[in-house]
Design a protein around this motif. Structure first.
Motif, PDB file in Angstrom:
ATOM      1  N   GLU A   3      -2.081   3.561   5.874  1.00  0.00           N
ATOM      2  CA  GLU A   3      -2.286   3.211   4.471  1.00  0.00           C
ATOM      3  C   GLU A   3      -2.253   1.698   4.279  1.00  0.00           C
ATOM      4  O   GLU A   3      -1.430   1.007   4.865  1.00  0.00           O
ATOM      5  CB  GLU A   3      -1.201   3.856   3.607  1.00  0.00           C
ATOM      6  N   ARG A   5      -1.578  -1.059   1.518  1.00  0.00           N
ATOM      7  CA  ARG A   5      -0.946  -1.159   0.199  1.00  0.00           C
ATOM      8  C   ARG A   5      -0.850  -2.604  -0.271  1.00  0.00           C
ATOM      9  O   ARG A   5      -0.977  -3.540   0.522  1.00  0.00           O
ATOM     10  CB  ARG A   5       0.442  -0.524   0.227  1.00  0.00           C
ATOM     11  N   LEU A  71      -1.569   1.864  -3.473  1.00  0.00           N
ATOM     12  CA  LEU A  71      -2.462   2.189  -2.363  1.00  0.00           C
ATOM     13  C   LEU A  71      -3.841   1.578  -2.610  1.00  0.00           C
ATOM     14  O   LEU A  71      -4.449   1.779  -3.657  1.00  0.00           O
ATOM     15  CB  LEU A  71      -2.587   3.711  -2.219  1.00  0.00           C
ATOM     16  N   ASN A  74      -7.396   3.456   3.049  1.00  0.00           N
ATOM     17  CA  ASN A  74      -6.882   4.159   4.219  1.00  0.00           C
ATOM     18  C   ASN A  74      -7.714   3.794   5.438  1.00  0.00           C
ATOM     19  O   ASN A  74      -8.941   3.628   5.341  1.00  0.00           O
ATOM     20  CB  ASN A  74      -6.919   5.678   4.012  1.00  0.00           C
TER      21      ASN A  74
END
Length: 512
Positions: A3, A5, A71, A74
């Motif tokens: 992820e 962020r 977020l 990905n």
């Protein structure tokens, strides 16, 4: 799946706008490669890839507002990334695509990258190159030095080999994660560097006329709102990209020009009067360092923001000096550090801050934030300007620990080795102008702190004590404070408690 962020954006900054994505879904990325750029009220923040793989999803689009730790995207670490394994993917600021082939048979090509610059710091200026194209270097040998707003950052060689290309010359502005140069790993010869005949390409060189530079979405919107054309704004972002603060500056400048009848706001610097030619020939113009620019900006911001007031007192240093003289040899023998006066002042201030917590607090919007700890900033003069390293949890430390920490931070400050983390988070500051001979001064607050104590020169003066005139070593103390949060009574009480603790150090031992 890795992820991506939103990183920490800096003190009191809670959200940012997605300015630009440099990658799209399906692109192969390497570890630490820049994915996107965020824009806050103050700075731009680059977001690097935390893992190698394929960008599988972009959650926050350009122009979206995101909070800290939100977020962004990905990365599929299990996807086939073999296509990008050999050559490092080019960043938007990279200007050479042939650097991967520079080494030839003499070894693999290695990029020299800008290291992490610290929290909320996104760019630096290349101060000095210690090596040139063709030089052979050892691994971890210092190649160049970068200068940020606060500290100097040394860039070591990532491998042993030969410098084949320098992309950012001295004076160039580079971004965190940007490329400084290229080297060939292994015992390559200098001849391998000769094809690299374009070292004049710098990180901050102007883009070609036909190059399409995408401005920050918030900047576009603000230009439209203010009715400004793109050629009226000078971009300070990567590759000349226009950021929100650039539009605000341009808007302020254009608004101030026609305002002849209304009083104009005070400019940040007064324009120079015309200089006679014979005087101009004897002048020298030197660009301010980033550190000096930051000091100037923050001091002016402090004056413009805080309702700053200074109160004074004087302290008889006889007791502290006698105590130091009596125990300094034993203290140094046991603890391995000299006993100075700064530890007395730090302990005295920590003692006083417990009684007057407003001086250790700060204003956040309409709230007052009280700190149940003391992170003591100690101002240190360096050849490049004043810096304020922080002694954390000073209220829990003894004299020896305080002296050791101050000595360590002072040495690192003078060598330009302080990290950003070591200069952030202070709740109160002590500045010692006495080491330079200052007898009296009014220190300026170090925002967002609400108090700063100024120490001065110890000078023998005649004092009336119990009806007798005696000579005593006296020091003037000055407390500058933010009157928005600290009342006059609290400021005077704080200074009196510091005076009492220094004139009778036994009070510190008994917590009186």
């Amino acid at each position: 799946m890795a992820e991506i962020r939103v990183p920490t954006l800096g003190e009191s900054v809670t959200e940012a706008t997605i300015a630009t994505w440099f990658k799209k879904v399906g692109d192969t990325v390497a570890v630490d490669e820049m994915l996107c750029e965020l824009e806050t009220d103050k700075v731009t923040v680059e977001v690097p890839a935390t893992a190698a793989g394929v960008l599988s999803e972009i959650v926050a689009k350009e122009g979206d507002t995101v909070g800290v730790d939100a977020l962004l995207a990905n990365i599929d670490e299990n996807a086939d990334a073999s296509a990008g394994a050999t050559p490092a993917p080019a960043k938007p600021s990279d200007t050479s695509e042939a650097s991967e082939e520079t080494g030839g048979d003499s070894g693999a090509s290695v990029d020299i990258m800008v290291p992490t610059l610290g929290e909320s710091v996104t760019e630096a200026t290349v101060s000095t190159w210690f090596k040139k194209v063709g030089d052979t270097v050892a691994q971890d040998e210092m190649l160049c030095e970068l200068e940020t707003d606060k500290v100097s950052v040394e860039v070591p060689s990532p491998a042993a080999g030969t410098i084949t290309e320098i992309l950012a010359e001295a004076g160039a502005t580079v971004s965190a994660g940007g490329k400084l140069g290229v080297m060939t790993a292994g015992a390559g010869t200098a001849s391998a560097s000769q094809p690299a005949a374009a070292p004049d390409i710098t990180m901050n060189a102007p883009a070609d006329g036909g190059r399409d530079v995408e401005d920050a979405p918030s900047a576009k919107k603000l230009m439209a709102d203010k009715g400004l054309e793109r050629d009226q704004v000078t971009g300070t972002g990567r590759d000349g990209r226009i950021m929100k603060e650039d539009v605000l500056k341009a808007g302020s400048a254009s608004a101030a020009a026609p305002a002849a009848s209304a009083p104009a706001p005070a400019p940040t610097s007064i324009p120079r009067a015309p200089v006679p030619a014979e005087d101009a020939a004897r002048e020298e113009r030197v660009k301010m360092t980033r550190l000096r620019q930051t000091i100037a900006r923050r001091l002016k911001e402090s004056q413009n923001t805080a309702a700053m007031l200074t109160t004074y007192n004087e302290v008889d240093m006889t007791a502290a000096m006698e105590l130091r003289k009596e125990y300094k040899d034993l203290f140094e023998k046991k603890h391995g550090v000299k006993l100075g006066f700064m530890s007395f002042f730090v302990k005295a201030c920590c003692h006083a801050l417990k009684e007057v917590p407003d001086v250790n607090a700060e204003i956040d919007g309409t709230d007052v934030v009280y700190k149940n700890f003391v992170h003591m900033g100690v101002a240190v003069g360096t050849p490049t300007g004043l810096v304020v390293p922080v002694v954390r949890d000073a209220d829990k430390m003894g004299f020896a620990d305080i002296e050791k920490k101050i000595s360590e931070l002072g040495a690192r400050a003078r060598d330009g080795k302080l990290s950003m983390a070591e200069m952030q988070g202070g709740t109160f500051t002590i500045s010692n102008g006495g080491v330079y001979g200052s007898l009296m001064s009014s220190p300026i607050l170090n925002p967002p702190q609400s108090g700063i104590l100024g120490m001065h020169k110890i000078q023998e003066r005649p004092m009336a004590i119990k009806g007798q005139v005696v000579i005593r070593p006296m020091m003037y103390l000055a407390l500058s404070y933010d009157h928005r949060i600290v009342d006059g009574k609290g400021a005077v009480t704080f200074l009196v408690r510091v005076k009492e603790a220094l004139e009778d150090p036994r009070r510190l031992l008994m917590d009186l």
